[in-house]
Write an enzyme that holds these catalytic residues in place. Structure first.
Site: not given
Ligand code: F6R
Length: 238
Positions: A132, A137, A63, A130
């Site tokens: 994701h 989301e 992303d 959450n």
């Molecule tokens: C980022 C991504 C998100 C993160 C998730 C956890 O490229 O795809 O799904 O993996 O938000 O983020 P952290 O590791 O910062 O808790």
């Protein structure tokens, strides 16, 4: 889903890098999906420390924020340069262009680039508080491909720590869809820290539901979940 428990983020990162190394040795031309965020920082450190040979592989980031230039310090392009690309040559590296004039066309181009590369062999994921994966989301249709997504306030708040002020966190991103992720031949989910325990529990033991996007991984035949003790604290003991 195969759940592998590790003591802490360091041990989890080493296990992820070892797994990556094994896959790269078997297939130097691996096509890999890569996450950003806090969780994989130790993983990238290990990849760099071990000098994994990515020179024949192709990487696709999961992303990118909409509206940030690749040079913006909080863009995921900058994150990748800082944590991986400036340390190791990567055969080919792709990330969505969050500044494309036509974002819909950019999503289709990205999805087509993944197909043209032969599809994803392996994708590493983190998990949001959450549930994701990527920036899919809660509520995301489980059959979605790469597209523009609106970030929830929970996600914007969680990512505010990387920005000078919470208001600067973009409201939209381009994300591989759940179907894109599930098309990978192998999926490796990294879950680290106490704050991920509820989401992880729902993802691996709850029903498969768009309310918990990571639960869709239960439908994939080859998923490895690398957890540390803090994230695994609510999981039933095997
Ligand atoms: C980022 C991504 C998100 C993160 C998730 C956890 O490229 O795809 O799904 O993996 O938000 O983020 P952290 O590791 O910062 O808790």
């Amino acid at each position: 889903m195969e759940i592998r428990s590790h003591a802490d983020n360091d041990a989890l990162s080493q296990a992820a890098a070892r797994l990556f190394q094994v896959q790269l040795t078997a297939n130097p031309g691996l096509v890999v999906g890569l996450p950003t965020g806090g969780t994989p920082l130790g993983f990238y450190r290990q990849v760099v420390e071990r000098q994994l040979d990515l020179s024949h592989s192709t990487a696709f980031n999961l992303d990118e924020y909409v509206g940030l230039s690749p040079d913006h310090p909080q863009s995921y392009a900058s994150y990748m340069r800082e944590n991986l690309l400036r340390h190791l040559p990567v055969g080919a590296w792709h990330i969505p262009n969050g500044q494309a004039a036509d974002l819909e066309a950019e999503c289709q181009r990205y999805e087509a680039a993944i197909s043209a590369a032969g599809g994803l062999d392996l994708v590493f994921l983190g998990i949001g508080h959450n549930g994701h994966i990527g920036f899919n989301e809660p509520g995301t249709p489980l059959d979605a491909r790469t597209r523009v997504v609106r970030l929830t306030e929970t996600t914007r708040a969680a990512n505010a720590r990387f920005f000078p002020s919470p208001a600067e966190v973009p409201t939209q991103a381009i994300s591989m869809g759940i179907k894109t992720i599930l098309s990978a031949r192998q999926v490796v989910l990294l879950a680290s820290g106490r704050g991920k325990a509820e989401a992880l529990l729902a993802a691996v033991t709850g029903p498969v539901t768009p309310a918990v996007p990571a639960s869709a991984l239960q439908t994939h035949p080859n998923v490895v979940v690398l957890v540390d003790a803090a994230a695994a604290r609510l999981l039933p003991v095997a």
